[in-house]
Design an enzyme around this catalytic site. Structure first.
Site, PDB file in Angstrom:
ATOM      1  N   ASP A  12       0.880  -1.169   0.000  1.00 28.71           N
ATOM      2  CA  ASP A  12       0.000   0.000   0.000  1.00 28.71           C
ATOM      3  C   ASP A  12       0.914   1.214   0.000  1.00 28.71           C
ATOM      4  OD1 ASP A  12      -2.638  -1.281   0.293  1.00 28.71           O
ATOM      5  OD2 ASP A  12      -1.853  -1.927   2.222  1.00 28.71           O
ATOM      6  N   ASP A 131     -14.102  -4.921  -2.379  1.00 28.60           N
ATOM      7  CA  ASP A 131     -14.029  -4.752  -0.921  1.00 28.60           C
ATOM      8  C   ASP A 131     -15.385  -5.120  -0.341  1.00 28.60           C
ATOM      9  OD1 ASP A 131     -11.461  -3.816  -1.263  1.00 28.60           O
ATOM     10  OD2 ASP A 131     -12.003  -1.706  -1.114  1.00 28.60           O
TER      11      ASP A 131
END
Lengths: 256, 216
Positions: A12, A131
């Site tokens: 990330d 998600d």
């Protein structure tokens, strides 16, 4: 012999630095993305996933430059996601050296974008990130919905139905993150992973919740995932990718 | 090998060519690597890489628009050529992808969709075939030099090749059906996998390619 299950360290990246959000909120610095990617490449990672979590669109040039540098040093597949809104964004990332591009929020606002992307650039480089979060049902049955904005905003879309639709639109792979599990270190959401993986005929990457090596094995054995993704267990030196492979092999999983 | 050796990567507007060029530069820093869409550049190079990603219809359209069909025909007669993934598939006669597309016909045979189904353990054989699979080297070839037999390479494809003429096979793999992981004929070598994404074994194959005279 057969196709190996893949282990994918995830970076990330915020403003050019690797960070790790816990439940997508707290941030810890984990280094220079090119250095981190090179380390995983040497440890035997099967792919690298790079998620640009920088909020502002002005930082895109930093992302392209980082991807360019990474592709000069890392000779395994590289998936890049985050902020992909237009076909031009995909073209730029592929030209910078990405092999696959992950589409998330834009697919929810405009599902046809996934079809356009796969027709233009091929399914092999079109990844859809999902998600998902558990939602309550009247009869207590398991149901997951797609959430956006780091798990804060529900969309009302059923995660399994969405996965099937995205596969039909030409996605070549799904990156499935459990928003309930992400950052918890208590393992993948196995019922979700299995429900999605069994519903589609394209590879599924399990993501969110890995805290130890057995969690990775469970993702494959019980979640039916084709690849397992983890971040913090690798970033902070708890385990190497090689240790992860050794453990998965000891559980009878074919690894590279 | 003279330090002035040159290698051209054929650019016909389809996807990520940077990875191929980067990988060659990594294994052969002395070789001049050129990514070019100009036929004259390709024909002037000592060796040529013919990459390919995406769907075959668009690839063939771009190949023909760039005049690369004639370039491939000429290169295949004259210098070492390495075709990768859809580049390899484009060398066959015909592909079933996109409702059927005629290809370059350098190798006789058809490109077909993986049947899918399940493996012997009952696990789904998902399409695309994506990830690291083993490659059995079916012939001795200079491009396999220093690479262990059954080494794993990175694949990502939904369509596969199995030529009628088994003499064309250089390596095989298996995904529900046996298929060509590599084809070889004279000065042409073609891989279904991506050597530029296959870490140590892939880099070794590219190293072998830049050393290769084009003879088997």
């Amino acid at each position: 012999m057969s196709l190996a299950k893949r282990i994918i360290p995830c970076l990330d990246v915020d403003k050019g630095r690797v960070v790790k959000g816990v439940r997508f909120v707290d941030i810890r610095d984990a280094g220079d993305p090119v250095e981190v990617a090179r380390r995983y490449n040497e440890q035997g990672a099967d792919e690298i996933t790079f998620l640009d979590i920088t909020a502002s669109h002005e930082e895109r040039d930093t992302t392209y430059r980082t991807v360019e540098k990474m592709s000069e040093q890392v000779f395994i597949p590289l998936t890049v996601g985050g902020g992909v809104r237009k076909l031009e964004d995909i073209r730029n990332l592929l030209n910078a050296g990405a092999d696959k591009v992950s589409i998330n929020t834009t697919a929810i606002h405009n599902p046809e974008f996934v079809r356009e992307a796969s027709e233009r650039f091929g399914s092999q480089c079109t990844v859809v990130a999902i998600d998902a979060k558990r939602v309550d049902t009247d009869d207590g049955s398991l149901r997951w919905e797609i959430f956006t904005h780091g798990g804060r905003r529900p969309t009302g879309i059923d995660a399994v139905e969405w996965a099937v639709r995205m596969a039909n639109y030409g996605a070549g792979e799904l990156l499935l993150t459990s928003m309930d599990k992400d950052g918890t270190k208590d393992g993948f959401n196995l019922p979700l992973t299995r429900a999605v993986s069994d519903a589609v005929n394209i590879p599924v990457i399990a993501s969110g919740g890995v805290g130890n090596l057995e969690h990775l094995a469970q993702g494959v054995l019980e979640g039916h995932a084709d690849a397992v993704l983890a971040a913090s267990i690798f970033h902070f030196g708890e385990y190497t990718v090689q240790q992860a492979k050794d453990h998965m092999a000891s559980r009878g999983i074919v690894v590279r | 090998m003279p330090s002035t050796s040159s290698l051209a990567v054929m650019d016909y507007g389809m996807g990520n060519l940077r990875s191929v060029a980067n990988a060659v530069r990594k294994v052969a820093p002395d070789v001049e690597v050129l990514v070019s869409s100009k036929p004259e550049d390709i024909l002037a190079a000592d060796r040529v890489i013919f990459p390919g990603v995406g769907a075959i219809r668009d690839c063939m359209a771009e190949i023909l628009a760039a005049g690369f069909d004639q370039v491939v025909a000429e290169v295949s007669q004259s210098k070492p050529m390495l075709a990768i993934c859809v580049g390899m598939q484009a060398l066959l006669s015909h592909s079933a992808e996109n409702n059927g597309v005629d290809c370059l016909g350098l190798f006789e045979g058809d490109v077909k969709l993986f049947p899918g189904g399940e493996d012997a353990q009952g696990a789904a054989l998902k399409v695309p075939h994506m990830g690291w699979n083993t490659v059995e080297q079916t012939v001795a070839h200079p491009l396999w030099e220093g690479i262990e037999n059954h080494a794993r390479f990175y694949f990502v494809h939904s369509y596969y090749v199995m030529p009628d003429n088994k003499a064309l096979l250089a390596g095989t793999s298996d995904y529900g059906v046996p298929f060509a992981a590599a084809l070889a004929k004279d000065n042409v070598f073609a891989t279904q996998f991506h050597p530029e994404k296959s870490h140590t074994s892939g880099l070794q194959l590219l190293h072998n390619f830049v050393q290769w005279s084009g003879e088997c």
